[in-house]
Design an enzyme around this catalytic site. Structure first.
Site, PDB file in Angstrom:
ATOM      1  N   ASP A 460      14.758  -1.026  30.915  1.00 45.60           N
ATOM      2  CA  ASP A 460      15.062   0.145  30.100  1.00 45.60           C
ATOM      3  C   ASP A 460      15.976  -0.338  28.966  1.00 45.60           C
ATOM      4  O   ASP A 460      16.589  -1.407  29.086  1.00 45.60           O
ATOM      5  CB  ASP A 460      15.747   1.199  30.967  1.00 45.60           C
ATOM      6  N   LYS A 461      16.086   0.421  27.879  1.00 48.10           N
ATOM      7  CA  LYS A 461      16.902  -0.052  26.759  1.00 48.10           C
ATOM      8  C   LYS A 461      18.320   0.500  26.820  1.00 48.10           C
ATOM      9  O   LYS A 461      19.265  -0.222  27.092  1.00 48.10           O
ATOM     10  CB  LYS A 461      16.253   0.330  25.414  1.00 48.10           C
ATOM     11  N   ARG A 647      19.819   3.979  16.232  1.00 44.34           N
ATOM     12  CA  ARG A 647      19.140   5.123  16.832  1.00 44.34           C
ATOM     13  C   ARG A 647      19.288   6.289  15.866  1.00 44.34           C
ATOM     14  O   ARG A 647      20.407   6.653  15.502  1.00 44.34           O
ATOM     15  CB  ARG A 647      19.737   5.477  18.193  1.00 44.34           C
ATOM     16  N   ASP A 713      13.115   5.606  23.573  1.00 42.32           N
ATOM     17  CA  ASP A 713      13.632   5.631  22.206  1.00 42.32           C
ATOM     18  C   ASP A 713      12.519   5.376  21.182  1.00 42.32           C
ATOM     19  O   ASP A 713      11.367   5.105  21.534  1.00 42.32           O
ATOM     20  CB  ASP A 713      14.728   4.578  22.059  1.00 42.32           C
ATOM     21  N   ASP A 843      18.895   2.201  34.288  1.00 43.99           N
ATOM     22  CA  ASP A 843      20.218   2.768  34.567  1.00 43.99           C
ATOM     23  C   ASP A 843      20.148   3.970  35.498  1.00 43.99           C
ATOM     24  O   ASP A 843      21.137   4.649  35.716  1.00 43.99           O
ATOM     25  CB  ASP A 843      20.919   3.166  33.262  1.00 43.99           C
ATOM     26  N   GLY A 844      18.965   4.241  36.048  1.00 45.43           N
ATOM     27  CA  GLY A 844      18.853   5.323  37.022  1.00 45.43           C
ATOM     28  C   GLY A 844      18.273   6.594  36.455  1.00 45.43           C
ATOM     29  O   GLY A 844      17.555   7.294  37.156  1.00 45.43           O
ATOM     30  N   ALA A 845      18.584   6.936  35.227  1.00 44.13           N
ATOM     31  CA  ALA A 845      18.067   8.171  34.641  1.00 44.13           C
ATOM     32  C   ALA A 845      16.646   7.948  34.135  1.00 44.13           C
ATOM     33  O   ALA A 845      16.381   7.014  33.397  1.00 44.13           O
ATOM     34  CB  ALA A 845      18.959   8.611  33.484  1.00 44.13           C
ATOM     35  N   ASP A 847      14.218   6.658  35.376  1.00 46.02           N
ATOM     36  CA  ASP A 847      13.566   5.421  35.802  1.00 46.02           C
ATOM     37  C   ASP A 847      13.245   5.416  37.296  1.00 46.02           C
ATOM     38  O   ASP A 847      12.788   4.409  37.819  1.00 46.02           O
ATOM     39  CB  ASP A 847      14.473   4.213  35.497  1.00 46.02           C
TER      40      ASP A 847
END
Length: 1132
Positions: A460-461, A647, A713, A843-845, A847
């Site tokens: 993940d980014k 971003r 993103d 990071d868990g969110a 994913d």
């Protein structure tokens, strides 16, 4: 039976299964019962281990509709399960409504409204329960399906902790322990009491340890689930009565009241009034509070498809309170409490599904484990040869029948090593302990070995490769269709009353918890940049109003222009009201990852008309704006920022019609608001790379481990970050694949463009990609010159319309942007489909699905026991990924070493016994005991202690035992051991002093043992009568040689570099090995009477001991040389 009688359950889901129907057959059951009696219960055990055999031997095949027994087979493996389908007669509860003066009754059996006669109906229901889920027969689809609305049951996620007795029975009925029991009985019958007792003690310790571990895991899971699972809840009944009940009594359709001081949700429920602030860390691992709003209620003027649209958990996630999540606080109306409708209970809830995934994990299909079973079958075949050999030999020598039976069966127990399961687990346990020491927690230990094969890692980014927090780099406002120059921040007096700053101050989901602003990090940074103040209504204030009090934002006084002087005739209160500048947030449409935007409706104090403010992905926001308000240079400006890795968030505004009152806004659909917006400009956020990211990715690339970015993103931002961190080398080309779905009769198509040169899309050269590329991922290859990148929409179109192309694209795809959570999971599956071993780091969110589906998913969440991922790291950066792969490789190599050693141990012992059987001899009880306890167990549990090698190397360890080098290694060592034992056995019989040994053998051999002259020779040699012919020269010689052979193969197989530290750094192993070498050499060259008696060995002449030592030295040299040649050929 016809092929069509094979039913598929949960099609397309993780738990997809094939179902076959059977009916119990009485005569077959009688035959099986007779067989059980004839085999002394062994047939019953066999049927217990093999559910498929049990069903097919006791039942006849029938249709699924008429079945009272169903056989389930997982489509991802060959595991079978048997379930019984009882017939139940129930009185269905009908829900009805009146429309056009007709009764429409809801039939829960078919989950559809139907016009029927209003009468009491009885239905025959056939169902079965599997993995805590009930499956019911549905006549309409002619298949079983999950119908939670038919039998609600108790709202409880019941993790029952089995009794010790039940766990004990299940553990003891394991084939391994049944084999152990058989071995102990056999050894006891042969009077091998000490060894049998040692095996019993080992088995008891192993069973006790296993029971303790299993029981502890059940208790931990039970405590985790039981916490707050049963609470008292308030339920709305008829006439607006509120009844307090236990949460276990909730059923779908109940309307519950969410208390203002918060609660732990006991079910899945959808908000129908009010809003809630919820912490969903239990589900996602992300502790950022989330705002939940009430479900939209379309009015009569809305389109029919919107008004009739069905509730979907995924689509309406922002309105759903999930079971197990913590409601921190609520906002409510006077007289109208915050209410939610129960939609799912028990194991059907989000928490229930997570608990089910822990209770019934997806089986890990790994080549090592499959090959291990094949290898054991080979050992059984070897044992069969020895079994026949021993019977033939015994019959030829007229051995009594009892001895024939015992000795022939004994050779089977020798060939299959008793300590194999414990030995194989040791390496994994040690690796798990080392991982814990470096802050990586594991809830699925079997995955550690699989991590040793990982050759691709998805990252993940945001929060993983880059810092979690965002910094505001600047803003670029737009007015009248053109951009202003970029500004560092909007904290300026001349901008305080601009729509741009108003949008930044209002378009967020921030809330105050215990006086502190809390919410999404991006929203926090954006709001803090304005310098504005957020105020929320207290409970006392909301109780005084008929409407929900809005959240109010206002600028600091120092930014506002100076106030005009108060004239004497002006009222003080009116003056303060007119001079105040406050904006109230009337309604929030929360951010949706599917829509990639959020919108709020706000009203300036004193204004009659309301304003809508939107923020989101620039491409999405621009598509909802009026064309004339969007600058012509928008695409170029956006591309410039995203290429630099920023971003970018776009803002938009719309002045709403005066007819839209507060009440209408509360029920309006967001599509009516989010249209004809005016483009306001861009917010540029800087997301810095974590310091460890480039170095870790470089290490992975050096080890030929491919890296892929999967993010939600912007595409160009993701490509820029991929270049900055080294995922894409500077000289490589990035090709963006844009896929368009079918439209206006045109077929779906893919267009290609360069990421760095969009204008040169027509100059793309043809690139040939072969699926064979993935088969050679371990080989050093020339630098790749191109990488594919695509967004979530293109991924969905290619998956649906170009599945063959998808396989080729994922072989060289490096950046996948704007990916939804389910698309991340699909990407993992696609990569696994082309034979990659995939790791996932997030990071868990968002994913969770991908982390669970990957071969090795590691979450960077701070929670130690994240149920969403097999591995959880306390270190908040990706440095944990190489550590996990290194430990996985070390554990995998350890498993190979231990398995090879245990196979050689059993075969060395098998060779010794078969040699001794030829002279009607055997190894003694204490010889077996010394070999199995003092040598084997000590060596096995210390040779597994080698730590992982310090760095990752380009070569991966083999994935299975059935490979040329490994088989050659094992077979060559078997032949070497066989050869030297045979030389020893034959040579000892050719010695001039050799004679068939007995307690009264001539004193020559006793004198040759270097005994002192004061010892009475006859006293030394006269022992108890040797019924089993243990004490002889062949036995003693083979005992010495075979004991050294165990140590030789232990050292030969205990490999170090490049996956483990060298064995000489493993102090326990070196101490154990050297101690055993010293002890064996000591008793061989300096016989000790008590030790000789204990081990039942006889004295041999000194020159023969020297010859045995030379045999051992040559054996060691040959073994080391052959293994070195094998290892070097494998390395090249």
């Amino acid at each position: 039976m016809e092929k069509e009688d094979l039913k598929v359950l949960n099609k397309g889901e993780e738990e997809e299964m094939e179902l076959q129907g059977y009916r119990l057959c009485r005569w077959r059951i009688a035959l099986v019962g007779l067989g059980v009696l004839c085999t002394g219960g062994f047939l019953l055990l066999l049927l217990y281990w093999m559910p498929e055999w049990c069903v097919k031997s006791t039942c006849t095949r029938t249709t699924a509709r008429d079945a009272n027994v169903v056989l389930l087979q997982s489509t991802v493996g060959s595991k079978y399960n048997c379930c019984y389908c009882p017939e139940t007669f129930i009185n269905l509860l009908f829900f009805f409504f009146i429309k056009c003066k007709m009764f429409y009754v809801y039939n829960a059996l078919f989950e559809a409204p139907a016009f029927i006669c209003f009468s009491l109906c009885f239905h025959q229901i056939r169902y079965f329960t599997f993995h805590s889920t009930k499956y019911f027969w549905n006549d309409e689809i002619q298949n079983f399906e999950v119908l939670t609305r038919l039998f609600f049951g108790v709202n409880e996620i019941a993790v029952k902790v089995p009794s010790v007795f039940k766990l004990l029975i299940k553990e003891v009925l394991n084939p391994f322990y049944i084999f152990q029991l058989f071995s102990v009985i056999l050894w006891s019958a042969d009077e091998y009491y000490y060894y049998a007792l040692a095996i019993v003690i080992m088995s008891v310790i192993s069973i006790a340890t296993s029971l303790y571990t299993i029981k502890k895991q059940y208790i931990m899971l039970h405590d985790m689930v039981a916490a707050h699972s049963i609470v008292r809840v308030s339920v709305c009944r008829a006439n607006n009565d509120i009844e307090e009940i236990l949460s276990t009594d909730l059923v779908p359709g109940d309307v519950i009241v969410i208390p203002s001081n918060g609660t732990i949700m006991p079910c899945d429920a959808v908000l129908v009034s009010g809003t809630c602030i919820v912490n969903e860390s239990m589900l996602t691992g992300e502790s950022v509070p989330v705002t939940k709003t009430n479900l939209p209620n379309p009015g009569p003027g809305d389109r029919r498809d919107e008004a009739d649209s069905a509730y979907s958990t995924e689509e309406h996630k922002r309105h759903t309170l999930f079971c197990g999540t913590n409601v921190i606080q609520t906002r409510f109306y006077t007289g109208e409490l915050v209410k939610a409708v129960v939609v799912r209970i028990g194991f059907s809830t989000a928490k229930g599904q997570l608990v089910r995934s822990i209770l019934y994990p997806k089986p890990t299909d790994f080549k090592l484990y499959r090959d291990a079973y094949l290898f054991l079958l080979c050992l059984v075949a070897v044992a069969g040869i020895g079994f026949v050999y021993s019977i033939v030999l015994a019959i030829m020598n007229c051995v009594p029948a009892k001895t024939i039976i015992i000795e022939s069966l004994d050779i089977i127990t020798i060939t299959v090593p008793p300590a194999l399961p414990a030995a194989m687990t040791a390496g994994i346990v040690y690796a798990q302990r080392r991982l814990k020491n470096i802050g990586i927690f594991c809830i699925s230990p079997q995955r550690i070995n699989i991590c040793g094969q990982i050759n691709l890692v998805c990252f993940d980014k945001t929060g993983t490769l880059t810092e979690d927090g965002l910094d505001l780099w600047g803003v670029q406002r737009a007015e009248t269709g053109s951009f202003h120059l970029s500004e560092e921040n909007p904290y300026k007096a001349n901008l305080v009353k601009s729509q741009f700053v108003a949008c930044m101050a209002t378009c967020h989901s921030l809330t105050k918890i215990e006086g502190q602003l809390s919410g999404d990090p991006l929203d926090l940074k954006m709001f803090e940049a304005t310098g504005w103040i957020l105020e929320e209504a207290t409970e006392e204030e909301t109780s005084l109003h008929n409407r929900i009090m809005p959240t109010v934002v206002r600028p600091p006084k120092q930014l506002l222009p100076p106030e005009p002087a108060l004239s004497p005739e002006q009222d003080m209160e009116l003056y303060e009201l007119s001079s105040a500048y406050e904006i109230g947030i009337v309604r929030q449409f929360p951010f949706s990852s599917a829509l990639q935007r959020m919108t709020v409706v706000a009203r300036l104090l004193g204004e009659k008309r309301m304003d809508a403010y939107m923020k989101g992905a620039p491409e999405v926001v621009v598509s909802l704006c009026k064309r004339e308000t969007v600058p012509e240079s928008f695409a170029e400006v956006l591309e410039d920022y995203t290429k630099q890795g920023f971003r970018v968030i776009a803002l938009a505004h719309r002045r709403l019609e005066s007819k839209l009152t507060w009440h209408k806004v509360q029920n309006i659909n967001r599509d009516h608001i989010e249209t004809n917006m005016e483009f306001l400009g861009l917010i540029i956020m800087q997301n810095k790379l974590k310091a460890e990211t480039p170095g870790v990715l470089q290490n992975l690339h050096r080890a030929n481990i491919r890296t892929v970015m999967v993010t939600g993103d912007n595409m160009l931002t993701a490509i820029s970050v991929a270049r900055d961190c080294g995922m894409i080398p500077p000289q490589d080309t990035v090709i963006i694949a844009d896929a368009l779905p079918p439209h206006d009769g045109q077929a779906a198509k893919i267009t290609w463009r360069y990421a760095d040169k969009p204008s040169k899309a027509s100059q793309l050269q043809e690139i040939n990609i072969s699926l064979e590329d993935v088969c050679h991922v371990d080989e050093p290859k020339t630098q790749e010159m191109y990488h594919f990148a695509m967004n979530g929409k293109s991924f969905a179109v290619i998956s649906e319309h170009f599945p063959d192309m998808l396989q080729k694209l994922v072989l060289h795809g490096t950046v996948f942007a704007r990916m939804a959570p389910d698309q991340k999971t699909q990407l993992i599956e696609a990569l696994q489909g082309v034979d990659y071993f995939v790791g996932m780091c997030g990071d868990g969110a968002n994913d969770c699905g991908a982390l669970k589906r990957a071969h090795g998913g590691i979450s960077l969440s701070e929670l130690e026991a994240s149920v969403a991922s097999p591995f959880t790291s306390k270190t908040p950066n990706i440095s944990c990924v190489p550590s996990l792969i290194r430990e996985g490789r070390a554990a995998l190599i350890t498993s190979f070493c231990v398995f090879k050693f245990m196979a050689l141990y059993s075969l060395i012992q098998y060779i010794s016994v078969t040699h001794l059987y030829s002279i009607l001899s055997n190894l003694g009880d204490f010889q077996f005991l010394f070999i199995d306890i003092a040598i084997i167990l000590l060596i096995v549990f210390t040779m597994s202690l080698n730590p992982a090698w310090n760095e990752l190397v380009p070569r991966r360890p083999p994935s299975g035992l059935i490979s040329g080098p490994l088989l050659f290694s094992v077979l060559s060592q078997i032949l070497i051991c066989l050869g030297f034992q045979t030389i020893t056995f034959v040579w000892v019989q050719r010695q001039p002093w050799y004679t068939v040994w007995n307690p009264h053998t001539d004193n020559i051999t006793a004198v040759a043992c270097n005994l002192s002259l004061n010892i009475n020779v006859s006293d030394h040699n006269i022992t108890e009568e040797d019924d089993h012919n243990i004490q002889n020269f062949e036995n003693t010689s083979l005992f010495y040689v075979s004991s050294f052979q165990y140590l030789i193969v232990a050292i030969v197989f205990s490999k170090g570099k490049p996956f483990r530290q060298p064995s000489y750094k493993n102090c326990p192993f070196m101490i154990s090995t050297l101690s055993l070498y010293f002890f064996l050499l000591f008793i061989m060259f300096h016989p000790v009477e008590s030790i000789d008696e204990f081990l039942e060995i006889v004295c041999v002449p000194f020159e023969w001991r020297v010859k045995l030592f030379l045999i051992i030295l040559v054996n060691a040299a040959v073994s080391v040389m052959v293994e070195t040649i094998t290892h070097s050929s494998t390395a090249t």
